[in-house]
Design a protein around this motif. Structure first.
Motif, PDB file in Angstrom:
ATOM      1  N   UNK A 156       0.880  -1.164   0.293  1.00 19.80           N
ATOM      2  CA  UNK A 156      -0.077   0.068  -0.296  1.00 19.80           C
ATOM      3  C   UNK A 156       0.646   1.338  -0.328  1.00 19.80           C
ATOM      4  N   UNK A 157       0.253   1.921  -0.488  1.00 19.98           N
ATOM      5  CA  UNK A 157       0.908   3.752  -0.527  1.00 19.98           C
ATOM      6  C   UNK A 157       0.509   4.545   0.293  1.00 19.98           C
ATOM      7  N   UNK A 158       1.322   5.560   0.711  1.00 19.78           N
ATOM      8  CA  UNK A 158       1.267   5.920   1.411  1.00 19.78           C
ATOM      9  C   UNK A 158       1.628   7.447   1.694  1.00 19.78           C
ATOM     10  N   UNK A 159       0.693   8.538   1.939  1.00 21.18           N
ATOM     11  CA  UNK A 159       1.229  10.026   1.764  1.00 21.18           C
ATOM     12  C   UNK A 159       0.508  10.547   2.943  1.00 21.18           C
ATOM     13  N   UNK A 160       1.370  11.340   3.338  1.00 20.15           N
ATOM     14  CA  UNK A 160       0.759  11.678   4.560  1.00 20.15           C
ATOM     15  C   UNK A 160       0.698  10.936   5.683  1.00 20.15           C
ATOM     16  N   UNK A 161       0.760   9.960   6.018  1.00 22.26           N
ATOM     17  CA  UNK A 161       0.077   8.862   6.467  1.00 22.26           C
ATOM     18  C   UNK A 161      -1.032   8.011   6.193  1.00 22.26           C
ATOM     19  N   UNK A 162      -1.753   8.567   5.492  1.00 22.64           N
ATOM     20  CA  UNK A 162      -2.757   7.649   3.910  1.00 22.64           C
ATOM     21  C   UNK A 162      -2.650   7.137   2.889  1.00 22.64           C
ATOM     22  N   UNK A 163      -4.008   6.499   3.139  1.00 23.74           N
ATOM     23  CA  UNK A 163      -4.137   5.963   1.989  1.00 23.74           C
ATOM     24  C   UNK A 163      -3.871   6.377   0.396  1.00 23.74           C
ATOM     25  N   UNK A 164      -2.811   5.967  -0.287  1.00 18.41           N
ATOM     26  CA  UNK A 164      -2.951   6.581  -1.683  1.00 18.41           C
ATOM     27  C   UNK A 164      -2.970   5.671  -3.357  1.00 18.41           C
ATOM     28  N   UNK A 165      -2.834   4.670  -2.813  1.00 19.07           N
ATOM     29  CA  UNK A 165      -3.030   3.631  -3.562  1.00 19.07           C
ATOM     30  C   UNK A 165      -2.553   2.215  -3.701  1.00 19.07           C
ATOM     31  N   UNK A 166      -2.136   1.060  -4.087  1.00 17.71           N
ATOM     32  CA  UNK A 166      -1.868  -0.224  -4.231  1.00 17.71           C
ATOM     33  C   UNK A 166      -0.635  -0.022  -5.439  1.00 17.71           C
ATOM     34  N   UNK A 167       0.038  -0.916  -4.980  1.00 21.61           N
ATOM     35  CA  UNK A 167       0.595  -1.608  -6.248  1.00 21.61           C
ATOM     36  C   UNK A 167       0.741  -3.608  -5.730  1.00 21.61           C
ATOM     37  N   UNK A 168       0.509  -4.276  -7.039  1.00 26.94           N
ATOM     38  CA  UNK A 168       0.422  -5.094  -6.835  1.00 26.94           C
ATOM     39  C   UNK A 168       1.361  -6.479  -7.389  1.00 26.94           C
ATOM     40  N   UNK A 169       1.484  -7.715  -7.277  1.00 28.28           N
ATOM     41  CA  UNK A 169       2.596  -8.120  -7.889  1.00 28.28           C
ATOM     42  C   UNK A 169       2.135  -8.381  -9.136  1.00 28.28           C
ATOM     43  N   UNK A 170       1.103  -8.529  -9.771  1.00 30.53           N
ATOM     44  CA  UNK A 170       0.907  -8.459 -11.375  1.00 30.53           C
ATOM     45  C   UNK A 170       1.324  -6.889 -11.555  1.00 30.53           C
ATOM     46  N   UNK A 171       1.038  -5.712 -10.997  1.00 35.50           N
ATOM     47  CA  UNK A 171       1.554  -4.792 -11.308  1.00 35.50           C
ATOM     48  C   UNK A 171       2.845  -4.079 -11.786  1.00 35.50           C
ATOM     49  N   UNK A 172       3.392  -5.303 -11.020  1.00 38.26           N
ATOM     50  CA  UNK A 172       5.487  -5.771 -10.955  1.00 38.26           C
ATOM     51  C   UNK A 172       5.603  -5.791 -12.319  1.00 38.26           C
ATOM     52  N   UNK A 173       4.603  -7.525 -12.183  1.00 34.77           N
ATOM     53  CA  UNK A 173       5.727  -8.141 -13.327  1.00 34.77           C
ATOM     54  C   UNK A 173       5.258  -7.929 -14.886  1.00 34.77           C
ATOM     55  N   UNK A 174       3.601  -7.045 -15.065  1.00 34.07           N
ATOM     56  CA  UNK A 174       3.380  -5.915 -16.031  1.00 34.07           C
ATOM     57  C   UNK A 174       4.504  -5.156 -16.822  1.00 34.07           C
ATOM     58  N   UNK A 175       4.853  -4.444 -15.175  1.00 30.54           N
ATOM     59  CA  UNK A 175       6.410  -3.476 -16.160  1.00 30.54           C
ATOM     60  C   UNK A 175       7.266  -3.816 -15.948  1.00 30.54           C
ATOM     61  N   UNK A 176       8.210  -5.290 -15.335  1.00 30.16           N
ATOM     62  CA  UNK A 176       9.092  -6.026 -15.889  1.00 30.16           C
ATOM     63  C   UNK A 176       9.034  -6.578 -17.072  1.00 30.16           C
ATOM     64  N   UNK A 177       8.095  -6.988 -18.128  1.00 30.66           N
ATOM     65  CA  UNK A 177       7.816  -7.222 -19.173  1.00 30.66           C
ATOM     66  C   UNK A 177       8.105  -5.990 -20.197  1.00 30.66           C
ATOM     67  N   UNK A 178       7.074  -5.296 -19.538  1.00 28.04           N
ATOM     68  CA  UNK A 178       7.201  -3.788 -20.768  1.00 28.04           C
ATOM     69  C   UNK A 178       8.956  -3.505 -20.159  1.00 28.04           C
ATOM     70  N   UNK A 179       9.501  -2.417 -19.560  1.00 27.96           N
ATOM     71  CA  UNK A 179      10.758  -2.702 -19.324  1.00 27.96           C
ATOM     72  C   UNK A 179      11.944  -3.872 -20.172  1.00 27.96           C
ATOM     73  N   UNK A 180      11.601  -5.221 -20.421  1.00 24.80           N
ATOM     74  CA  UNK A 180      12.274  -6.108 -20.452  1.00 24.80           C
ATOM     75  C   UNK A 180      11.831  -5.955 -22.366  1.00 24.80           C
ATOM     76  N   UNK A 181      10.857  -5.911 -22.624  1.00 24.89           N
ATOM     77  CA  UNK A 181      11.003  -6.037 -23.856  1.00 24.89           C
ATOM     78  C   UNK A 181      11.583  -4.240 -24.817  1.00 24.89           C
ATOM     79  N   UNK A 182      11.512  -3.299 -24.058  1.00 29.90           N
ATOM     80  CA  UNK A 182      12.184  -2.180 -24.375  1.00 29.90           C
ATOM     81  C   UNK A 182      13.392  -2.123 -24.698  1.00 29.90           C
TER      82      UNK A 182
END
Length: 152
Positions: free
Chosen positions: A126-152
């Motif tokens: 969970x991503x916090x800003x000023x101690x409040x929840x502002x976002x979420x990052x899942x394993x799938x988000x990381x995997x999708x980013x890695x696939x795009x990053x490696x493909x380029x």
């Protein structure tokens, strides 16, 4: 790449006073495995997962038989399962949530997030800003980013 650039900002969350049944419905409706639990001010106070709910119901429904001559046998009592599951589903989320939600800040690099997920064996941070929840990052988000990053 940092958390702010990768996170999902439209976070499906639940209030600590909502019921376990409401949490289960959100998990089912959105096909997700966990929900951040927030207080009235939007501060992250825990996380509830489908696994938490299943474990709680299953633990109450188990009859355990110990044997001097072999391994322990666990038998699920369907009647207890049915009765206790209804009782558990009306409990507030705060009674069953895990309080140790794994968090990062907006500027945390993706590599650190991936390492944290692996070390903590979690599916989401969970991503916090000023101690409040502002976002979420899942394993799938990381995997999708890695696939795009490696493909380029």
């Amino acid at each position: 790449m940092i958390a702010r650039e990768l996170m999902t900002t439209d976070v499906i969350k639940i209030d600590a006073t909502a019921t376990i049944g409401e949490a289960v419905e959100l998990l089912r409706e959105h096909t997700i495995s966990g929900l951040p639990v927030v207080d009235k001010e939007g501060h992250l106070i825990g996380v509830i997962t489908g696994g938490d709910v299943l474990r709680a119901i299953q633990q109450r429904a188990q009859k355990i038989y110990h044997s001097l001559f072999g391994p322990t046998q666990v038998v699920i009592d369907e009647t207890v399962w049915h009765e206790d599951s209804h009782r558990l589903l009306v409990l507030p989320v705060e009674k069953m949530m895990s309080k140790g939600a794994v968090t990062v800040q907006l500027n945390t690099p993706v590599g650190e997030i991936a390492d944290l997920m692996l070390r903590q064996n979690v599916r989401r941070v969970f991503v916090l800003h000023d101690d409040k929840l502002t976002g979420i990052i899942t394993r799938n988000d990381i995997v999708r980013w890695l696939v795009r990053h490696v493909a380029n």
